[in-house]
Design a protein around this motif. Sequence first.
Motif, PDB file in Angstrom:
ATOM      1  N   HIS A 168      26.021 -10.973 -12.111  1.00 49.41           N
ATOM      2  CA  HIS A 168      25.589 -13.114 -12.548  1.00 49.41           C
ATOM      3  C   HIS A 168      26.338 -14.200 -12.347  1.00 49.41           C
ATOM      4  CE1 HIS A 168      24.964 -13.026 -16.248  1.00 49.41           C
ATOM      5  NE2 HIS A 168      25.216 -11.569 -16.338  1.00 49.41           N
ATOM      6  N   PRO A 169      26.208 -15.490 -11.468  1.00 49.72           N
ATOM      7  CA  PRO A 169      26.850 -16.202 -11.580  1.00 49.72           C
ATOM      8  C   PRO A 169      27.765 -16.373 -13.087  1.00 49.72           C
ATOM      9  CG  PRO A 169      24.725 -17.343 -10.911  1.00 49.72           C
ATOM     10  CD  PRO A 169      24.486 -15.721 -11.168  1.00 49.72           C
ATOM     11  N   LEU A 193      19.596 -12.557 -11.763  1.00 50.67           N
ATOM     12  CA  LEU A 193      19.431 -13.955 -12.463  1.00 50.67           C
ATOM     13  C   LEU A 193      20.091 -14.003 -13.962  1.00 50.67           C
ATOM     14  CD1 LEU A 193      15.710 -14.206 -10.518  1.00 50.67           C
ATOM     15  CD2 LEU A 193      17.876 -14.996  -9.577  1.00 50.67           C
ATOM     16  N   GLY A 194      20.178 -13.329 -14.000  1.00 48.43           N
ATOM     17  CA  GLY A 194      20.656 -13.376 -15.941  1.00 48.43           C
ATOM     18  C   GLY A 194      19.752 -13.640 -16.446  1.00 48.43           C
ATOM     19  N   GLN A 195      19.053 -12.709 -16.155  1.00 44.19           N
ATOM     20  CA  GLN A 195      17.478 -12.618 -17.240  1.00 44.19           C
ATOM     21  C   GLN A 195      16.677 -13.890 -17.277  1.00 44.19           C
ATOM     22  OE1 GLN A 195      18.499  -9.543 -20.477  1.00 44.19           O
ATOM     23  NE2 GLN A 195      19.229  -8.815 -19.323  1.00 44.19           N
ATOM     24  N   ALA A 220      20.868 -18.785  -6.920  1.00 46.47           N
ATOM     25  CA  ALA A 220      21.260 -17.552  -7.402  1.00 46.47           C
ATOM     26  C   ALA A 220      21.525 -15.912  -6.105  1.00 46.47           C
ATOM     27  CB  ALA A 220      20.584 -16.569  -8.545  1.00 46.47           C
ATOM     28  N   ILE A 221      20.131 -15.315  -5.784  1.00 47.82           N
ATOM     29  CA  ILE A 221      19.644 -14.501  -4.753  1.00 47.82           C
ATOM     30  C   ILE A 221      20.760 -14.630  -3.288  1.00 47.82           C
ATOM     31  CG2 ILE A 221      18.198 -13.373  -3.357  1.00 47.82           C
ATOM     32  CD1 ILE A 221      16.226 -13.980  -5.716  1.00 47.82           C
ATOM     33  N   ALA A 258      31.202 -22.096  -3.285  1.00 45.49           N
ATOM     34  CA  ALA A 258      32.581 -22.103  -4.317  1.00 45.49           C
ATOM     35  C   ALA A 258      32.488 -22.728  -5.653  1.00 45.49           C
ATOM     36  CB  ALA A 258      33.088 -23.205  -3.862  1.00 45.49           C
ATOM     37  N   ALA A 259      31.052 -23.747  -5.764  1.00 43.05           N
ATOM     38  CA  ALA A 259      30.375 -24.782  -6.714  1.00 43.05           C
ATOM     39  C   ALA A 259      29.909 -22.678  -7.793  1.00 43.05           C
ATOM     40  CB  ALA A 259      29.291 -25.113  -6.408  1.00 43.05           C
ATOM     41  N   ILE A 260      28.407 -22.204  -7.259  1.00 42.72           N
ATOM     42  CA  ILE A 260      28.329 -21.378  -7.601  1.00 42.72           C
ATOM     43  C   ILE A 260      29.677 -20.300  -8.415  1.00 42.72           C
ATOM     44  CG2 ILE A 260      26.854 -19.004  -7.895  1.00 42.72           C
ATOM     45  CD1 ILE A 260      25.911 -20.689  -6.080  1.00 42.72           C
TER      46      ILE A 260
END
Length: 281
Positions: A168-169, A193-195, A220-221, A258-260
């Motif tokens: 995840h990110p 989604l990092g839970q 995120a997806i 890039a930000a994520i």
Amino acid sequence: MTNFVSPELSLNDGHTIPQLGYGVWQVKDDVAEGAVLNAFEAGYRHIDTARIYGNEAGVGRAIAASGIAPEDLFITTKVWNSDQGYQQTLDAFEASMERLGLETLDLYLIHWLQPKQGKHVETWKALIELQRTGRVRSIGVCNFTVEALREIEDATGVVPAIHQVETHPYFPQSELRAYAASKGILHQSWSPLGQGGELLAEPVLERIATKHGATPAQVAIAWHLALGNVVIPKSVTPERIAENWAALGLTLDAEDIAAIDGLDQGEAGRIGPDPAVSDFA
């Protein structure tokens, strides 16, 4: 059902996999049938379950009730830690197939490395045999290290088609993804989604979501999809199931990605167990 169709990614064994799938971790068996049918209605055709989830039978009921031909679906399940070993894995596979109501499985995975148990090579040999005999189309692993991926290849000459691992990110698994790419192994993200919770309240995701008229979960997806990851978000809420599917319509630009990417927290971002030392039945 939306008009979106998941991209199909090529596996190194000649088969393909829908890039966006539906995961059923923590979905109770009596809920799984309805949840999976909702996923089918939204457009999903790739379902990811596992023996330890306790919902293979519910997934099987959904497959039977859907009226969708098995060849139009992509079904994954996994051999659990206590079932590792050559013959034990073959037996566990048959039990999973009975619960799913299937004759042939699209993807069978070793669920965890379990290095202290030390049965992953024998378990991998059982998966190779299941593929050789036509019971499974594709085989792979979850929660392995680079060293363990090398070990099973060195022992058998067979490279996994896919590696499913927490991604995840906050924990993008850059090293594992790079190694997988060098071997033609697709990278699959669990807990994409990092839970939920903290990640979905992340200001960077919220800003990008506002920019595109989307939700943080969709952003995120879309990030996973842009990286080439196979991704299996989970929800039991019909609206969220459809919302996640609609992420297929979101295209992030290079600045967004890039930000994520900049959210990477390294090892501090890990949520689940570390496969290098995990030891549980």
